[in-house]
Design an enzyme around this catalytic site. Sequence first.
Site, PDB file in Angstrom:
ATOM      1  N   SER A   1       0.993  -1.212  -0.057  1.00  0.00           N
ATOM      2  CA  SER A   1      -0.003   0.011   0.123  1.00  0.00           C
ATOM      3  C   SER A   1       0.804   1.297   0.114  1.00  0.00           C
ATOM      4  O   SER A   1       0.205   2.459  -0.016  1.00  0.00           O
ATOM      5  CB  SER A   1      -1.064  -0.043   1.243  1.00  0.00           C
ATOM      6  OG  SER A   1      -0.332  -0.085   2.234  1.00  0.00           O
TER       7      SER A   1
ATOM      8  N   LYS B   1      -6.616   4.825   7.890  1.00  0.00           N
ATOM      9  CA  LYS B   1      -5.324   5.781   7.408  1.00  0.00           C
ATOM     10  C   LYS B   1      -5.664   7.303   7.467  1.00  0.00           C
ATOM     11  O   LYS B   1      -4.980   7.872   7.696  1.00  0.00           O
ATOM     12  CB  LYS B   1      -4.932   5.186   6.043  1.00  0.00           C
ATOM     13  CG  LYS B   1      -4.382   3.558   6.158  1.00  0.00           C
ATOM     14  CD  LYS B   1      -4.125   3.181   4.722  1.00  0.00           C
ATOM     15  CE  LYS B   1      -3.439   1.959   4.725  1.00  0.00           C
ATOM     16  NZ  LYS B   1      -3.131   1.524   3.427  1.00  0.00           N
TER      17      LYS B   1
END
Length: 688
Positions: free
Chosen positions: A560, A603
């Site tokens: 990611s 996030k």
Amino acid sequence: MSNDPTSDPPRDDAPIRKREDRPSGEDTPAEGDSVPLSEDLGSEVDVEGDLTIDEDAAEDDLLGGLRIDSTADIEVPERLVDQVIGQEEAREIVKRAAKQHRHVMMIGSPGTGKSMLAKAMSRLLPQESLQDVLVYHNPDDSNEPRVRTVPAGKGDQIVEAHQEEAQKRKQMRSFLMWIVIAIIVGYAILIAGQVLLGLLAAGVIYFAFRYTNRGTDAMVPKLLVNNGERSIAPFEDATGAHAGALLGDVRHDPFQSGGMETPSHERVEAGSIQKAHKGVLFIDEINTLDIRSQQKLMTAIQEGEFSITGQSERSSGAMVQTEPVPCDFIMVAAGNMDAMENMHPALRDRLKGYGYEVYMEDSIDETPTTRRQYARFVAQEVEKDGRLPHFQPDAVREIILEAKRRSGRKGQLTLKLRDLGGLVRVAGDIAKAENAEFVEREHVLEAKKRSRSIEQQFADDYIERRKDYELKVNEGSAVGRVNGLAVMGGDSGIVLPVMAEVTPRQGEGGEVIATGQLKEMAMEAVQNVSAIIKKFSDEDISEKDIHVQFIQTQGVEGDSASITVATAVISALENIPIEQDLAMTGSLSVRGDVLPVGGVTHKIEAAAKAGYDRVIIPKANEQDVMIEEEYEEMIEIIPVSHISEVLDVALAGEPEKDSLVDRLKSITGQALEATEGTTATGANPSPQ
């Protein structure tokens, strides 16, 4: 709801009874009123009293239109199998396997209901077939005790009868012993005049009688497995059990001779496989069971019986081996996906050949029906705990909102209900401490703060420490430095700065050198980024070494951070600074497409807490964003679908950036939209 615990539950799509369906004499609401609830919500969800479902509001209401004063109004199903939320396929398989006596292997994430389904399976089995197991002394060979099975409840009666008979014989022998001793002592004292000799003879006779009495004790059988007081079939959880606890064992006897030894059959101990006879044997994390135990377990499954012997080779119990003890159980094996890797292939083949394999879902579609199931879930947790106040409707709505967030996907509710149940209990404890009559929404909000995972506590502490040492940069611009985002423990976001530096090559050819305890997937992602760099940069990287540093990491896994690495390296190669009020996350294909990643909500919240103004996410993840209400105004969310869009947003310095963007347009043939045209702020879905 039916009071018959063996009745099949109604289907989840059972219709709500309309006014015209009700028998005459029932109260009928006026036109426009909500329809009274008389059928099941989800899998056998009932409410008491004149409560209703507002069908007009069901689609938008987090309670699915359910009208309750508190969770006390929701009736919990009697059958444990009907209390399982979601996992419809697994529920049907468990009911079918219980009826047909089949084994089941469940694979899925922790907390999704594997042990609950296994326990529910034992309650579906017939209780009338249970048996007691007795172990007897073998007069022909004391090291091979005999085994006998009788109907449940008869074992106690048989042992009591033998004990009474043994007691009578013991009393008769004791009476005879004292008569003999009295005669000998009397003769020695009164006739022979030898007092000392008489006492010595009396002692010899006493110990002789005591020694021979031990043979009488050996005739009493031992009740190895007692099912006399069971109202349901046995459920044995053998997770993490050592060989003796699983397969049965024979206790060590320190006195092995001289008439003081314990009879062999008295030292025999049943294992989980014998205790699970006619019931369910549940083993979670099946791969942690050693190979020898798995092999023996496979034999027990195949034969339906297994002899008990001492598991320690140096123990005197290793000399003892009983006749085969019945162990006709249903095996329920469970574990995560890695459980199948270390599982004995023959054992898995046995389970699959004589049973079912089922994958446990992590989430379920969010519908009015499933929302009502989650309301029932809260009621179930309160009832099981027994010490918590019931929840008000707004508190239940907050729990359902958290279930949406924890799923990580829009339109889904998490099925990791063990963690969600923990939130229910913490909220209930807070309300209990305040002597509140009901759990309110504020209690749930407070519980969400107090029930943070260890990873989240570490992440928050990490962010604070970085503030102290000025490792976080959220203003200005810098070349080769990007604020990446990562997830710890599945539910805790953290900011992960990445720095890149380009130097003249030191070896035969340029290479990408990455540091920061990268794991395999993350290292491969860094290597794949080199294809993007070669395509989008005019620099000849064969003449350069590219250094990528993940700052203060504890081991990065996953890809990611791909767009983070690519942006940092391109910035270093082109010497164009990157805006530092920006954080980003996203995977990257070798063609430059930005691919979706996990944990995007956590996030974004981590970036907001760290003080960043903007965050870049994959456009494919846009529908998965469910940030808390408090973060909505703190951060701007920018969804992107290509690395060119990332660079257009992230790079600073108009002349240099425009030149690079123009070059990217000619390479990719893609018309980049203006940065402001790709932002999304207030339109992002949020659970609060």
